[in-house]
Design a protein around this motif. Sequence first.
Motif, PDB file in Angstrom:
ATOM      1  N   ARG A  33       0.846  -1.197   0.000  1.00 57.00           N
ATOM      2  CA  ARG A  33       0.000   0.000   0.000  1.00 57.00           C
ATOM      3  C   ARG A  33       0.885   1.251   0.000  1.00 57.00           C
ATOM      4  NH1 ARG A  33      -2.848  -3.588  -0.966  1.00 57.00           N
ATOM      5  NH2 ARG A  33      -4.819  -4.240  -0.006  1.00 57.00           N
ATOM      6  N   THR A  34       1.691   1.397  -1.035  1.00 55.52           N
ATOM      7  CA  THR A  34       2.581   2.550  -1.146  1.00 55.52           C
ATOM      8  C   THR A  34       2.449   3.176  -2.525  1.00 55.52           C
ATOM      9  OG1 THR A  34       4.425   1.214  -1.973  1.00 55.52           O
ATOM     10  CG2 THR A  34       4.269   1.507   0.428  1.00 55.52           C
ATOM     11  N   ARG A  35       2.927   4.419  -2.622  1.00 59.43           N
ATOM     12  CA  ARG A  35       2.976   5.090  -3.923  1.00 59.43           C
ATOM     13  C   ARG A  35       4.322   4.874  -4.605  1.00 59.43           C
ATOM     14  NH1 ARG A  35       3.395   9.873  -4.346  1.00 59.43           N
ATOM     15  NH2 ARG A  35       4.053  10.438  -2.238  1.00 59.43           N
ATOM     16  N   VAL A  36       5.391   4.783  -3.798  1.00 56.22           N
ATOM     17  CA  VAL A  36       6.746   4.752  -4.341  1.00 56.22           C
ATOM     18  C   VAL A  36       7.523   3.516  -3.872  1.00 56.22           C
ATOM     19  CG1 VAL A  36       8.965   5.962  -4.412  1.00 56.22           C
ATOM     20  CG2 VAL A  36       6.828   7.270  -4.522  1.00 56.22           C
ATOM     21  N   MET A  37       7.584   3.320  -2.559  1.00 53.69           N
ATOM     22  CA  MET A  37       8.423   2.268  -2.007  1.00 53.69           C
ATOM     23  C   MET A  37       7.938   0.879  -2.439  1.00 53.69           C
ATOM     24  SD  MET A  37      10.700   3.953  -0.354  1.00 53.69           S
ATOM     25  CE  MET A  37      10.883   5.640   0.245  1.00 53.69           C
ATOM     26  N   GLY A  38       8.826   0.170  -3.131  1.00 50.06           N
ATOM     27  CA  GLY A  38       8.516  -1.197  -3.522  1.00 50.06           C
ATOM     28  C   GLY A  38       7.733  -1.344  -4.807  1.00 50.06           C
TER      29      GLY A  38
ATOM     30  N   VAL B 137      16.725  -7.396   2.303  1.00 48.15           N
ATOM     31  CA  VAL B 137      16.153  -6.453   1.352  1.00 48.15           C
ATOM     32  C   VAL B 137      16.975  -5.167   1.326  1.00 48.15           C
ATOM     33  CG1 VAL B 137      14.570  -5.558   3.117  1.00 48.15           C
ATOM     34  CG2 VAL B 137      14.037  -5.200   0.710  1.00 48.15           C
ATOM     35  N   SER B 138      17.097  -4.576   0.155  1.00 48.15           N
ATOM     36  CA  SER B 138      17.724  -3.268   0.005  1.00 48.15           C
ATOM     37  C   SER B 138      16.771  -2.335  -0.717  1.00 48.15           C
ATOM     38  CB  SER B 138      19.042  -3.367  -0.764  1.00 48.15           C
ATOM     39  OG  SER B 138      20.007  -4.079  -0.021  1.00 48.15           O
ATOM     40  N   ILE B 139      16.787  -1.075  -0.295  1.00 46.95           N
ATOM     41  CA  ILE B 139      15.867  -0.069  -0.819  1.00 46.95           C
ATOM     42  C   ILE B 139      16.688   1.103  -1.341  1.00 46.95           C
ATOM     43  CG2 ILE B 139      13.907   1.428  -0.244  1.00 46.95           C
ATOM     44  CD1 ILE B 139      13.678  -0.566   2.299  1.00 46.95           C
ATOM     45  N   LEU B 140      16.318   1.616  -2.507  1.00 46.90           N
ATOM     46  CA  LEU B 140      17.030   2.730  -3.131  1.00 46.90           C
ATOM     47  C   LEU B 140      16.333   4.044  -2.810  1.00 46.90           C
ATOM     48  CD1 LEU B 140      19.308   3.584  -5.126  1.00 46.90           C
ATOM     49  CD2 LEU B 140      17.602   3.354  -6.950  1.00 46.90           C
ATOM     50  N   LEU B 141      17.089   4.979  -2.242  1.00 45.85           N
ATOM     51  CA  LEU B 141      16.577   6.318  -1.942  1.00 45.85           C
ATOM     52  C   LEU B 141      17.430   7.353  -2.668  1.00 45.85           C
ATOM     53  CD1 LEU B 141      16.019   5.960   1.918  1.00 45.85           C
ATOM     54  CD2 LEU B 141      14.354   5.595   0.100  1.00 45.85           C
ATOM     55  N   ARG B 142      16.782   8.425  -3.099  1.00 46.50           N
ATOM     56  CA  ARG B 142      17.487   9.514  -3.776  1.00 46.50           C
ATOM     57  C   ARG B 142      17.145  10.849  -3.090  1.00 46.50           C
ATOM     58  NH1 ARG B 142      19.962   7.860  -8.400  1.00 46.50           N
ATOM     59  NH2 ARG B 142      19.288   5.879  -9.341  1.00 46.50           N
ATOM     60  N   PRO B 143      17.533  11.001  -1.824  1.00 46.72           N
ATOM     61  CA  PRO B 143      17.194  12.227  -1.100  1.00 46.72           C
ATOM     62  C   PRO B 143      18.092  13.391  -1.479  1.00 46.72           C
ATOM     63  CG  PRO B 143      18.544  10.830   0.281  1.00 46.72           C
ATOM     64  CD  PRO B 143      18.309  10.064  -0.995  1.00 46.72           C
ATOM     65  N   SER B 144      17.543  14.573  -1.454  1.00 43.63           N
ATOM     66  CA  SER B 144      18.339  15.783  -1.692  1.00 43.63           C
ATOM     67  C   SER B 144      18.897  16.258  -0.358  1.00 43.63           C
ATOM     68  CB  SER B 144      17.480  16.874  -2.344  1.00 43.63           C
ATOM     69  OG  SER B 144      17.017  16.458  -3.600  1.00 43.63           O
ATOM     70  N   ILE B 145      19.958  15.608   0.086  1.00 44.33           N
ATOM     71  CA  ILE B 145      20.579  15.934   1.368  1.00 44.33           C
ATOM     72  C   ILE B 145      22.084  16.044   1.188  1.00 44.33           C
ATOM     73  CG2 ILE B 145      18.789  14.831   2.779  1.00 44.33           C
ATOM     74  CD1 ILE B 145      20.697  12.427   3.075  1.00 44.33           C
TER      75      ILE B 145
ATOM     76  N   LEU C 178      15.846   7.253  10.514  1.00 45.25           N
ATOM     77  CA  LEU C 178      14.502   7.147   9.957  1.00 45.25           C
ATOM     78  C   LEU C 178      14.136   5.686   9.672  1.00 45.25           C
ATOM     79  CD1 LEU C 178      13.130   9.403   7.163  1.00 45.25           C
ATOM     80  CD2 LEU C 178      13.143   6.950   6.799  1.00 45.25           C
ATOM     81  N   VAL C 179      15.050   4.939   9.083  1.00 49.33           N
ATOM     82  CA  VAL C 179      14.766   3.543   8.755  1.00 49.33           C
ATOM     83  C   VAL C 179      14.587   2.720  10.026  1.00 49.33           C
ATOM     84  CG1 VAL C 179      15.655   1.467   7.625  1.00 49.33           C
ATOM     85  CG2 VAL C 179      15.964   3.701   6.550  1.00 49.33           C
ATOM     86  N   ALA C 180      15.381   2.998  11.046  1.00 55.25           N
ATOM     87  CA  ALA C 180      15.227   2.276  12.314  1.00 55.25           C
ATOM     88  C   ALA C 180      13.856   2.531  12.923  1.00 55.25           C
ATOM     89  CB  ALA C 180      16.334   2.692  13.284  1.00 55.25           C
ATOM     90  N   VAL C 181      13.401   3.767  12.888  1.00 53.82           N
ATOM     91  CA  VAL C 181      12.074   4.100  13.406  1.00 53.82           C
ATOM     92  C   VAL C 181      10.994   3.365  12.622  1.00 53.82           C
ATOM     93  CG1 VAL C 181      10.370   5.972  13.614  1.00 53.82           C
ATOM     94  CG2 VAL C 181      12.739   6.334  14.369  1.00 53.82           C
ATOM     95  N   ALA C 182      11.107   3.391  11.292  1.00 59.56           N
ATOM     96  CA  ALA C 182      10.118   2.727  10.443  1.00 59.56           C
ATOM     97  C   ALA C 182      10.104   1.221  10.681  1.00 59.56           C
ATOM     98  CB  ALA C 182      10.411   3.029   8.977  1.00 59.56           C
TER      99      ALA C 182
ATOM    100  N   GLN D 198       6.079   6.626   4.825  1.00 59.93           N
ATOM    101  CA  GLN D 198       5.499   7.673   5.666  1.00 59.93           C
ATOM    102  C   GLN D 198       6.582   8.526   6.309  1.00 59.93           C
ATOM    103  OE1 GLN D 198       3.428   6.186   9.114  1.00 59.93           O
ATOM    104  NE2 GLN D 198       2.363   8.112   9.465  1.00 59.93           N
ATOM    105  N   TRP D 199       7.587   7.886   6.901  1.00 64.99           N
ATOM    106  CA  TRP D 199       8.636   8.630   7.585  1.00 64.99           C
ATOM    107  C   TRP D 199       9.551   9.357   6.587  1.00 64.99           C
ATOM    108  CZ3 TRP D 199       8.716  10.155  12.356  1.00 64.99           C
ATOM    109  CH2 TRP D 199       7.977   9.458  13.304  1.00 64.99           C
ATOM    110  N   TYR D 200       9.826   8.734   5.462  1.00 60.35           N
ATOM    111  CA  TYR D 200      10.689   9.352   4.464  1.00 60.35           C
ATOM    112  C   TYR D 200      10.016  10.584   3.861  1.00 60.35           C
ATOM    113  CZ  TYR D 200      13.774   9.728   0.393  1.00 60.35           C
ATOM    114  OH  TYR D 200      14.658  10.177  -0.555  1.00 60.35           O
ATOM    115  N   THR D 201       8.728  10.501   3.612  1.00 66.80           N
ATOM    116  CA  THR D 201       7.991  11.651   3.086  1.00 66.80           C
ATOM    117  C   THR D 201       8.044  12.814   4.070  1.00 66.80           C
ATOM    118  OG1 THR D 201       6.502  10.220   1.818  1.00 66.80           O
ATOM    119  CG2 THR D 201       5.752  12.460   2.257  1.00 66.80           C
ATOM    120  N   ARG D 202       7.929  12.506   5.360  1.00 65.48           N
ATOM    121  CA  ARG D 202       8.038  13.554   6.382  1.00 65.48           C
ATOM    122  C   ARG D 202       9.407  14.210   6.348  1.00 65.48           C
ATOM    123  NH1 ARG D 202       5.742  11.718  12.198  1.00 65.48           N
ATOM    124  NH2 ARG D 202       6.795  13.685  12.664  1.00 65.48           N
ATOM    125  N   LEU D 203      10.464  13.397   6.192  1.00 70.04           N
ATOM    126  CA  LEU D 203      11.816  13.956   6.153  1.00 70.04           C
ATOM    127  C   LEU D 203      11.991  14.870   4.946  1.00 70.04           C
ATOM    128  CD1 LEU D 203      14.773  13.972   7.239  1.00 70.04           C
ATOM    129  CD2 LEU D 203      15.213  12.078   5.663  1.00 70.04           C
TER     130      LEU D 203
END
Length: 265
Positions: free
Chosen positions: A14-19, A75-83, A94-98, A194-199
């Motif tokens: 039930r996600t828009r992006v992840m997975g 599992v590995s997840i690809l993120l492209r944050p502007s940080i 963030l990942v630990a919280v999630a 959810q947590w990544y979108t908040r960040l």
Amino acid sequence: MRRFDVESFRRLLRTRVMGQACYAFDVLASTNASMHVLGRLGEPEGTVVLTDRQTAGRGQADKVWISPPGCNLYVSILLRPSIAPTQAPLISLLVAVALVDALRQQGVVCGIKWPNDVLIQRRKVAGILAELELHQETVEFVVVGIGVNVNMTQEALQNHLGAVAQTATSVQIALGREVPRETLLAGLLASLEQWYTRLITHGAMGLQEAWEARSVMRGQRITAQTVEATWQGTAEGIDQAGRLQLRRDDGVLLTLASAEVRFLD
């Protein structure tokens, strides 16, 4: 032993992006290594690589991550944050919280041990390994590797880990029943989104507090070993950058960006 059911996982997601882009394998050397390749090839944010077995799984400090087939999440997840690169530790927080939130949704009583472990009664059930890919001091992407001991019995832990099994556990051991890996991963990705979108939308506001609320560290007597020295003291939490705050026995407050931590009590 049961293969990961990708179609069942897709129905649960039930996600828009992840997975939404998902590559599943029977065996890989390392999901993180494979994801680095996909990241360089331009795969989109949220892409997931998972496998039923790893032959060269890695944890923190290049420690071997034992990866038997058909029972756990690798599992590995690809993120492209502007940080900035200096903000990269926020991703691990963030990942630990999630991950804790996803496990708690399954009924698991667990918490975070700095920097990247999830514990059940001080036994490790999951670990996180976040790796940056940089280009001229700019973050191109982040690969987040997650390993969760899901449906391993105590006997299986002993067979695979030997003496180290005394410091490990699994979701099945904690709950007394098997948990579908497909359900757990779908919940994890929803929580992460959810947590990544908040960040990305609001910055790190509230992340430190969320991590602290799920931590098992505060007030605990610990040792912290770095390449320079080993210190003893009391954990006082983390700062806004995700660094450990350790109050030494002589009263001096240390701020550690990386260390191997062990409980003393």
